[in-house]
Design a protein around this motif. Structure first.
Motif, short mmCIF file in Angstrom:
data_model
loop_
_atom_site.label_atom_id
_atom_site.label_comp_id
_atom_site.label_asym_id
_atom_site.label_seq_id
_atom_site.Cartn_x
_atom_site.Cartn_y
_atom_site.Cartn_z
N TRP A 111 0.82 -1.29 0.01
CA TRP A 111 -0.10 -0.09 0.03
C TRP A 111 0.89 1.31 0.14
O TRP A 111 0.46 2.19 -0.38
N PHE A 112 2.03 1.15 0.53
CA PHE A 112 2.98 2.44 0.78
C PHE A 112 3.67 2.55 -0.89
O PHE A 112 4.54 3.42 -0.86
N GLY A 113 3.18 1.82 -1.86
CA GLY A 113 3.61 1.93 -3.20
C GLY A 113 5.54 1.63 -3.24
O GLY A 113 5.75 0.80 -2.41
N PRO A 114 6.06 2.24 -4.27
CA PRO A 114 7.46 1.99 -4.29
C PRO A 114 8.25 2.08 -3.14
O PRO A 114 9.46 1.20 -2.73
N ALA A 115 7.91 3.18 -2.25
CA ALA A 115 8.51 3.22 -0.84
C ALA A 115 8.47 2.04 0.01
O ALA A 115 9.42 1.79 0.82
N GLY A 116 7.68 1.20 -0.29
CA GLY A 116 7.40 -0.28 0.80
C GLY A 116 8.53 -0.77 0.80
O GLY A 116 8.76 -1.57 1.78
N GLU A 117 9.37 -1.11 -0.37
CA GLU A 117 10.46 -2.01 -0.25
C GLU A 117 11.36 -1.07 0.70
O GLU A 117 12.38 -2.24 0.98
N HIS A 118 11.48 -0.21 1.23
CA HIS A 118 12.27 0.35 2.02
C HIS A 118 11.85 0.26 3.56
O HIS A 118 12.61 0.56 4.49
N VAL A 119 10.63 0.00 3.54
CA VAL A 119 9.97 -0.02 5.08
C VAL A 119 10.34 -1.36 5.94
O VAL A 119 10.63 -2.15 5.47
N LYS A 120 10.78 -0.77 7.30
CA LYS A 120 11.26 -1.75 8.11
C LYS A 120 10.69 -2.15 9.45
O LYS A 120 10.78 -2.98 10.13
N SER A 121 9.71 -1.07 9.63
CA SER A 121 8.76 -1.39 10.94
C SER A 121 7.46 -0.67 10.41
O SER A 121 7.55 0.28 9.71
#
Length: 133
Positions: A92-102
């Motif tokens: 759901w966070f789009g392309p930024a999702g691959e960088h989400v850690k928490s």
């Protein structure tokens, strides 16, 4: 269901705001959470929300959510915070999702307590959202 000309109001962090339309409210909520609470990534899904969305029915907030995720959200007695990432929600966070850690997952409930959606926060900082929050 709001009627034509209805105003929407909410509070994010310490800022209160009103909006004339649902899209304005969603934009203000997103901005308030990002700036007021320093949340880098915010995603909201409302089940069955297309009935309330009017012209905004194609917005991400009203896209279909699998029943399994709805059940998981409904089962949350408290917000979930941690590093266990549900890939379908992180997407759901789009392309930024691959960088989400928490993440933090907050069920959205109506006045009767029924879960009608999920508000998800994400951060690249593995310690931003942790279980003991």
């Amino acid at each position: 269901m709001p009627t034509s000309g209805a105003r929407y109001a909410t509070s994010a962090a310490t800022s209160s705001f009103a909006a004339a339309t649902l899209p304005e409210l969603l934009a203000a909520l997103n901005l308030g959470l990002r700036e007021g609470m320093n949340v880098p990534h915010v995603a909201l899904r409302i089940w069955g929300g297309r009935a309330y969305a009017g012209d905004g029915a194609e917005r991400d907030e009203f896209q279909a959510v699998p029943d399994e995720l709805k059940e998981q959200a409904s089962s949350l007695a408290h917000p979930y915070c941690g590093t266990t990432l549900e890939p379908r929600i992180v997407a759901w966070f789009g392309p930024a999702g691959e960088h989400v850690k928490s993440v933090a997952h907050l069920p959205v409930r109506d006045a009767t307590g029924a879960c009608i959606g999920l508000l998800a926060f994400g951060s690249e900082d593995v310690m931003r959202f942790f279980p003991d929050m």
